[in-house]
Design an enzyme around this catalytic site. Structure first.
Site, short mmCIF file in Angstrom:
data_model
loop_
_atom_site.label_atom_id
_atom_site.label_comp_id
_atom_site.label_asym_id
_atom_site.label_seq_id
_atom_site.Cartn_x
_atom_site.Cartn_y
_atom_site.Cartn_z
N SER A 146 0.81 -1.22 0.00
CA SER A 146 0.00 0.00 0.00
C SER A 146 0.85 1.27 0.00
O SER A 146 0.52 2.24 -0.70
CB SER A 146 -0.94 0.00 1.21
N ASP A 173 6.87 -4.33 6.90
CA ASP A 173 5.85 -4.73 7.86
C ASP A 173 6.31 -4.42 9.29
O ASP A 173 5.49 -4.12 10.16
CB ASP A 173 5.54 -6.21 7.71
N GLY A 206 7.09 -9.05 3.47
CA GLY A 206 6.45 -10.22 2.89
C GLY A 206 4.98 -10.35 3.17
O GLY A 206 4.36 -11.35 2.79
N GLU A 219 11.45 -8.91 -3.75
CA GLU A 219 11.87 -7.72 -3.01
C GLU A 219 13.32 -7.86 -2.55
O GLU A 219 14.10 -6.91 -2.63
CB GLU A 219 10.95 -7.49 -1.82
#
Length: 231
Positions: free
Chosen positions: A41, A95, A106, A114
């Protein structure tokens, strides 16, 4: 004030912080150089901001098919990692991220690509809101990409390491593999755990980014964007 209203306000604030760091990351784009772009996002907000810079970006390497599609939609050529020898800057979210700029990534199941893009990049700029900042990694479950035929075998090995693996149902990575989300691992030495997990047969990659952490963190806080580096 209802709990629902409070929760809505928190989500709105988080969205504003994500937008702020995505905007700040545009200053790190190097005109005429290959750009690496992450998934998620916050990365999507960064991609939206690239629209006015597209003519200055000769090519980009995307960490997922979803990112490739978003970049192409704004006119940026996306090339395979095999077509370039280096990437000037890689911009992506996290995250979780700690003061050493080691991360768990992840959540969007793009961790392997990535990690490849991060490894190829001269500079890794992480963009995150304050909710991702932790003193110690591990509250967010660690995603691990696994070959489908090895899922149960790898899960048993992770239990021996002290983890509680959960199969992420219905998710297939862009590489055709599956994801195990592992809870309760001791990540006090993340670089060591990263290497240990990657040595389990059947593991493609894990979501610890400690051996190649971020170089710069743009952290969205209530009072603005904080720039954090580790010397």
């Amino acid at each position: 004030m209802t709990n629902a209203h409070t929760s809505q306000q928190a989500l709105l604030k988080q969205a504003q912080l994500k937008q702020a760091v995505a905007q700040a990351a545009l200053a790190y784009v190097k005109p005429g150089e290959v750009l690496g772009v992450g998934t998620g996002s916050t990365a999507n907000l960064f991609i939206d901001g690239l629209r006015d810079l597209a003519r200055d970006i000769p090519a980009a390497v995307a960490s997922s098919e979803a990112t490739r599609e978003r970049l192409q939609a704004i006119g940026i050529e996306v090339v395979n990692a095999n077509e370039v020898s280096r990437i000037a800057v890689y911009v992506d979210g996290a995250d979780e991220i700690n003061p050493q700029l080691a991360m768990i990534k992840g959540g969007g199941a793009a961790l392997t690509r990535e990690k490849i893009v991060a490894e190829m990049s001269d500079q890794f700029v992480c963009i995150a809101d304050a909710s991702k900042w932790v003193q110690r990694l591990g509250t967010f479950p660690l995603p691990i990409e696994v070959l489908p035929m090895a899922r149960s075998m790898v899960a048993r090995a992770l239990v021996k390491l002290g983890g509680d693996p959960v199969y992420r149902q219905g998710v297939v990575t862009d590489n055709g593999n599956v994801i195990l989300d592992v809870y309760n691992l001791d990540l006090s030495r993340p670089a060591e755990m990263e290497a240990t997990i990657n040595n389990i047969v059947g593991v493609v990659c894990n979501g610890l980014f400690a051996r190649r952490p971020a170089d710069v963190l743009l952290l969205g806080r209530d009072d603005g964007v904080e720039v954090i580096t580790v010397s």
